[in-house]
Design a protein around this motif. Structure first.
Motif, mmCIF file in Angstrom:
data_model
loop_
_atom_site.group_PDB
_atom_site.id
_atom_site.type_symbol
_atom_site.label_atom_id
_atom_site.label_comp_id
_atom_site.label_asym_id
_atom_site.label_seq_id
_atom_site.Cartn_x
_atom_site.Cartn_y
_atom_site.Cartn_z
ATOM 1 N N VAL A 153 27.113 49.961 -68.925
ATOM 2 C CA VAL A 153 25.407 51.086 -68.416
ATOM 3 C C VAL A 153 26.268 51.962 -69.666
ATOM 4 O O VAL A 153 26.938 52.539 -70.072
ATOM 5 C CB VAL A 153 26.846 51.281 -66.798
ATOM 6 N N ASP A 154 24.815 52.466 -69.506
ATOM 7 C CA ASP A 154 24.467 54.131 -70.694
ATOM 8 C C ASP A 154 24.474 55.505 -69.488
ATOM 9 O O ASP A 154 24.977 56.565 -70.302
ATOM 10 C CB ASP A 154 23.301 54.071 -71.458
ATOM 11 N N LEU A 155 24.047 55.234 -68.401
ATOM 12 C CA LEU A 155 24.117 56.196 -67.528
ATOM 13 C C LEU A 155 24.684 55.945 -66.197
ATOM 14 O O LEU A 155 23.854 55.145 -65.699
ATOM 15 C CB LEU A 155 22.468 57.199 -67.815
ATOM 16 N N VAL A 156 25.097 57.329 -65.551
ATOM 17 C CA VAL A 156 24.683 56.616 -64.364
ATOM 18 C C VAL A 156 24.080 58.467 -63.267
ATOM 19 O O VAL A 156 24.047 59.749 -64.043
ATOM 20 C CB VAL A 156 26.522 57.328 -63.286
ATOM 21 N N TYR A 177 24.631 49.966 -57.054
ATOM 22 C CA TYR A 177 26.167 50.528 -56.143
ATOM 23 C C TYR A 177 26.159 51.250 -54.915
ATOM 24 O O TYR A 177 25.851 52.506 -54.525
ATOM 25 C CB TYR A 177 27.053 50.881 -57.363
ATOM 26 N N VAL A 178 26.546 50.434 -54.076
ATOM 27 C CA VAL A 178 25.966 51.895 -52.863
ATOM 28 C C VAL A 178 27.618 51.221 -51.647
ATOM 29 O O VAL A 178 28.426 50.132 -51.157
ATOM 30 C CB VAL A 178 25.228 50.586 -51.905
ATOM 31 N N LEU A 180 31.288 50.055 -60.230
ATOM 32 C CA LEU A 180 30.725 50.569 -61.159
ATOM 33 C C LEU A 180 31.576 51.180 -61.830
ATOM 34 O O LEU A 180 31.080 50.787 -63.029
ATOM 35 C CB LEU A 180 30.117 51.985 -60.681
ATOM 36 N N LEU A 181 33.006 51.560 -61.683
ATOM 37 C CA LEU A 181 33.382 52.354 -62.876
ATOM 38 C C LEU A 181 34.353 50.542 -63.439
ATOM 39 O O LEU A 181 34.094 50.977 -64.775
ATOM 40 C CB LEU A 181 35.351 52.707 -62.087
ATOM 41 N N GLU A 182 34.716 49.046 -62.955
ATOM 42 C CA GLU A 182 34.234 48.633 -63.704
ATOM 43 C C GLU A 182 33.644 47.926 -65.483
ATOM 44 O O GLU A 182 33.632 47.659 -65.649
ATOM 45 C CB GLU A 182 34.659 47.112 -62.658
#
Length: 557
Positions: free
Chosen positions: A81-84, A54-55, A72-74
């Motif tokens: 997603v499990d990890l950011v 996500y850029v 990303l939040l969506e």
């Protein structure tokens, strides 16, 4: 989570990469490519599967309306997603409140792990005690950058260099010097015509109509290279009026006409004319001074011009096309303006009906509806006043001193944590000294504010309550005059088309379900008469006196 050979579970990792214009000057270490390589290597070392990047390239960390972050939040909300992963906390954001909320509240509440690699921040780690301070440091960086940019722009404005992102209509930027304006021949000729017509007494609305009839592109279309179309932007009275007030056409740069209250603010406020930065003779003039001043005098002398302000702007919509209704002039002495459908005003009756309603009539309707909504019992009134007095006392010198003293204690704790981390080898000497300097700078600033804060006992609570009672009574007696209350209580207003029998439906939706209603307006005399009948739907047999715009009585039938 995805299964991997051997029964282990691989976390689905999302990489968030951000680079602002200021960060770009720092070189490859913070570039998008550098961040990508670092995070992919980190994920590979830990056996995590990268499911997306996500850029946000060229976006400031003080804004959270970034397309990459929103995507990303969506995906976080959708459970993909499990990890950011980010390079450091500043990539996520430079507003310490919002960034801290994301890192320490939002992600954990969604069962998503967050890691800022270079800062050693991990929501599942044993100790993130320095994270709040790191958020503050990142925001201070953004604040310092904002001050430097403002200072640089102020210097350029004082030199007469044009710093706007777009050249005004009629001009273009000099290819050899982007801070200098040159005439744009086709548009410059149109500007001359507009001023000539205005000097001859033609109103802005009529000038706009003539330009649209000739198929001349409005400023927005001219800049984009488009041609006028049935649904595209067109000339309006507002566009012409703004052009006629712009002193740039006299050959001077007049800048600094709007400003933001802080680097976090999204709304720009108007600056008084005496505070503008004006430098004469910086570029070729399109209009001579005498013509410009003649147009200004005619505008000031025109009845109603410059005095009317549509306080309902954006709230009232056309019941047919849904467009936001706009103001138009009227010859009636008891009404400063009439609200009409925007499509009708721009393109005539072929586009939509007028849906015209006089501004004072609608204001009166809203005022009566809002008074019903804010009607308070004695107990409710006392509760509001007591709460306001309590807040006022907290914001006095006594409350301010307590906040500053608490901030000093917090800084003392942070310094202690810094020394502990340094002695344990968790912080290198260079980084420790940089953070310690920040703490000391904050302590000096807080101490200065504390010394300037008034001593306790400087507020008269009786006088405060008396003043608050006066303000509350003023607001409750005329709630439509308070714009914040107006937009808080009124969800929408829809004005329908006048029916054959003269009835005009007006739908008023309040943020109070029991009070939602639709009114029908009917003029009870000839068109030059100003008595209106207000007909609530389904109640045409009742008769109740109500005020109208002339101060006379009209009836609810």
């Amino acid at each position: 989570m995805a299964a991997v050979p051997g029964g282990a579970v691989s976390l689905r990792a999302a990489l968030y990469l951000r680079l602002s214009r200021d960060d770009a000057r720092a070189g490859e270490s913070v570039s998008i490519g550098g961040q990508r390589a670092l995070l992919r290597a980190y994920a590979a070392d830990h056996g995590w599967t990268v499911v997306g990047e996500y850029v946000d390239d060229g976006f400031s960390g003080t804004s959270f309306r970034r397309p990459g972050l929103q995507r990303l939040l969506e995906d976080v909300e959708a459970g993909r997603v499990d990890l950011v992963l980010t390079k450091d906390l500043s990539r996520l954001g430079r507003d310490y409140i919002r960034t801290g909320e994301l890192a320490e509240v939002y992600f954990p509440s969604r069962h998503v792990r967050y890691i800022a690699v270079n800062d050693g921040f991990d929501t599942q780690g044993p100790d993130n005690g320095l994270a709040p301070f790191q958020h503050v440091v990142n925001e201070m960086y953004a604040r310092d950058a904002s001050k430097k940019i403002r200072s640089a722009l102020a210097v350029r404005r004082a030199q007469g260099r044009y710093v706007g992102s777009l050249a005004p209509y009629g001009y273009r930027k000099d290819p050899a010097d982007k801070n200098r304006l040159l005439p744009d021949p086709p548009a410059a000729a149109v500007v001359g015509e507009i001023f000539a017509q205005a000097a001859a007494g033609v109103r802005p609305g009529e000038i706009a109509r003539r330009l649209n009839c000739r198929g001349i592109s409005c400023p927005a279309l001219h800049r984009s290279g488009g041609r006028p179309g049935p649904d595209g932007p067109v000339w309006t009275a507002s566009t012409v009026s703004k052009l006629l007030r712009n002193p740039t056409y006299m050959g001077c740069t007049a800048q600094g006409r709007t400003r933001k209250s802080s680097f976090k603010a999204k709304v720009r406020e108007t600056v008084p004319q005496e505070e503008w930065t004006v430098v004469e003779g910086t570029h070729p003039a399109l209009v001579d001074r005498e013509t410009f001043r003649l147009v200004a005098r005619r505008s000031r002398g025109r009845p109603g011009t410059g005095r009317f302000q549509n306080r309902m702007a954006g709230l009232v919509r056309c019941g047919t096309c849904g467009g936001v209704m706009v103001s138009a002039g009227t010859r009636r002495k008891d009404s400063p303006a009439v609200l009409v459908c925007p499509r009708y005003k721009r393109k005539g009756p072929a586009a939509c009906g007028s849906h015209a309603i006089h501004y004072p009539v609608l204001k009166d309707l809203l005022g009566r509806a809002m008074r019903r909504a804010v009607l308070l019992t004695a107990a409710e009134r006392e509760e509001i006043l007591s709460d306001l007095v309590r807040r006022g006392s907290q914001e006095s010198g006594e409350g301010r001193r307590a906040d500053l003293e608490a901030e000093l204690r917090r800084l003392d704790r942070l310094e202690g944590e810094l020394w502990d981390s340094h002695l344990l080898g968790e912080l290198g000497e260079e980084r420790f000294r940089a953070l310690l300097d920040r703490v000391n700078a904050l302590r000096r600033e807080t101490t200065r504010k504390l010394e300037a804060c008034p001593q306790e006992g400087g507020i008269d609570l009786i006088a405060l309550r008396t003043e608050l009672e006066r303000i509350l009574d003023q607001i409750l007696s005329a709630p439509a005059e308070d714009q914040r209350l107006l937009f808080s209580l009124v969800t929408s207003v829809e004005v329908g088309e006048r029916e054959e029998d003269g009835i005009l439906p007006v739908g008023i939706e309040l943020d109070v379900p029991a009070l939602e209603q639709t009114e029908l307006l009917e003029r009870s005399g000839p068109m030059d008469h100003n008595i209106w009948d207000v007909l609530p739907l389904g109640k045409k047999d009742s008769v109740v006196p109500v005020p109208n715009i002339s101060g006379e009585k009209s009836t609810v039938k």
